[in-house]
Design an enzyme around this catalytic site. Sequence first.
Site, mmCIF file in Angstrom:
data_model
loop_
_atom_site.group_PDB
_atom_site.id
_atom_site.type_symbol
_atom_site.label_atom_id
_atom_site.label_comp_id
_atom_site.label_asym_id
_atom_site.label_seq_id
_atom_site.Cartn_x
_atom_site.Cartn_y
_atom_site.Cartn_z
ATOM 1 N N TYR A 58 2.325 -58.163 4.291
ATOM 2 C CA TYR A 58 1.502 -59.320 3.651
ATOM 3 C C TYR A 58 1.962 -59.827 2.496
ATOM 4 O O TYR A 58 2.431 -59.257 1.549
ATOM 5 C CB TYR A 58 0.281 -58.588 2.986
ATOM 6 C CG TYR A 58 -0.882 -57.839 3.834
ATOM 7 C CD1 TYR A 58 -1.006 -58.340 5.260
ATOM 8 C CD2 TYR A 58 -1.968 -57.314 3.266
ATOM 9 C CE1 TYR A 58 -1.716 -57.568 6.063
ATOM 10 C CE2 TYR A 58 -3.014 -56.506 4.204
ATOM 11 C CZ TYR A 58 -2.996 -56.895 5.653
ATOM 12 O OH TYR A 58 -3.954 -56.490 6.495
ATOM 13 N N LEU A 211 -17.075 -60.649 7.103
ATOM 14 C CA LEU A 211 -17.596 -61.833 6.681
ATOM 15 C C LEU A 211 -16.823 -62.835 7.671
ATOM 16 O O LEU A 211 -17.001 -64.140 7.350
ATOM 17 C CB LEU A 211 -17.423 -62.274 5.623
ATOM 18 C CG LEU A 211 -18.350 -61.515 4.279
ATOM 19 C CD1 LEU A 211 -17.995 -62.017 2.772
ATOM 20 C CD2 LEU A 211 -19.754 -61.566 4.716
ATOM 21 N N ARG A 213 -13.777 -63.748 8.207
ATOM 22 C CA ARG A 213 -12.708 -64.653 7.528
ATOM 23 C C ARG A 213 -13.406 -65.809 6.645
ATOM 24 O O ARG A 213 -13.018 -66.708 6.615
ATOM 25 C CB ARG A 213 -11.800 -65.095 8.264
ATOM 26 C CG ARG A 213 -10.952 -63.967 9.072
ATOM 27 C CD ARG A 213 -10.001 -64.161 10.324
ATOM 28 N NE ARG A 213 -9.417 -63.227 10.809
ATOM 29 C CZ ARG A 213 -9.834 -62.199 11.628
ATOM 30 N NH1 ARG A 213 -11.298 -62.381 11.994
ATOM 31 N NH2 ARG A 213 -9.241 -61.386 11.918
ATOM 32 N N GLY A 214 -14.794 -65.213 6.110
ATOM 33 C CA GLY A 214 -15.337 -66.483 5.289
ATOM 34 C C GLY A 214 -16.503 -67.271 6.162
ATOM 35 O O GLY A 214 -17.081 -68.029 5.699
ATOM 36 N N SER A 217 -19.852 -66.191 5.413
ATOM 37 C CA SER A 217 -19.822 -65.886 3.987
ATOM 38 C C SER A 217 -20.957 -66.675 3.362
ATOM 39 O O SER A 217 -21.729 -66.457 2.269
ATOM 40 C CB SER A 217 -18.621 -66.237 3.235
ATOM 41 O OG SER A 217 -18.514 -67.426 3.120
#
Length: 334
Positions: A58, A211, A213-214, A217
């Site tokens: 990452y 979620l 990746r949003g 959300s």
Amino acid sequence: MTMPTRTLGTTGPQVSALGLGCMGMSALYGEADRAESIATLHAALEAGVTLLDTGDFYGMGHNELLIGEALRTAPAARREQALVSVKFGALRDPDGGWSGYDGRPAAVKNFAAYSLQRLGVDHIDVYRIARLDPDVPIEETVGAIAELVDKGHVRHIGLSEVGAGTVRRAAATAAISDLQIEYSLLSRGIEDEILPTTRELGIGITAYGVLSRGLISGHFTADRQLAPGDFRAMSPRFQGDNLRHNLNLVEALRKIAEQKGVTVAQIAIAWVLSRGADIVPLVGARRRDRLTEALGALDVTLDAADLAAVEEAVPAGAAAGARYPAAQLAHVER
């Protein structure tokens, strides 16, 4: 609020009922504010979150250095409660490209040595290869991690994004604490074979992408402009008609959330929590306000009527588009 806990399988550690997935603080979702990332990590530890999830790739080590800094500057009591889960094996290049996965025993030990240094810790709590290396039997990769366990460099062995057959082979080689895999209202593929297998073998689930990746959300809109390098610009679920269809599902979910006086994100996280005590959702909050919202899911109780309403609003298989672009799906075993 006292943070509830769950155990990662029958051989893994006891962790907070929600973990913090730290990838977005370093990669794939546009620029992140370093100071706010550190503050969010500190706020998570202060709230009782113990499980911090990262990958050595990452930001090419950036995320591990970030977590190392947060742990170093946290109060001693909070630092000592933290459990770090690390994924390894992804091969990157200086331009940010991806070159496959390396699960050779020598590579496993090499990756671990660098992670220990960047994190500033004397052991890694859970260690796992991010994706299966097709050229290396899982028995060899897991066996190498088991050697690190024997030497005290790693505490527990995990898996990531592998199918039921690989889970069985790995578990026959060494004690496996958990399988990290995507699981959400929009991604329920593990329910058919993988989840029954992990439950049979006493292996926990750390669920990422809760979620999507949003997407679910409650904050994502159809006209949102994504930053350069944001993974979602290539994700099939965020494209054209797929996005419009998926956001309609979110609106159906929003009606249920509003009736309960909670947010869309909270009901989506609470749904994953309701799937079983062997599942620990990872929330990808990059900011303190999003972390606070996610932690609110722990106070949401979904009764049978609520769960039926959620299932009606977002039935299994309702999502439009694959969860990864085709090239990345090739590395995901199912």
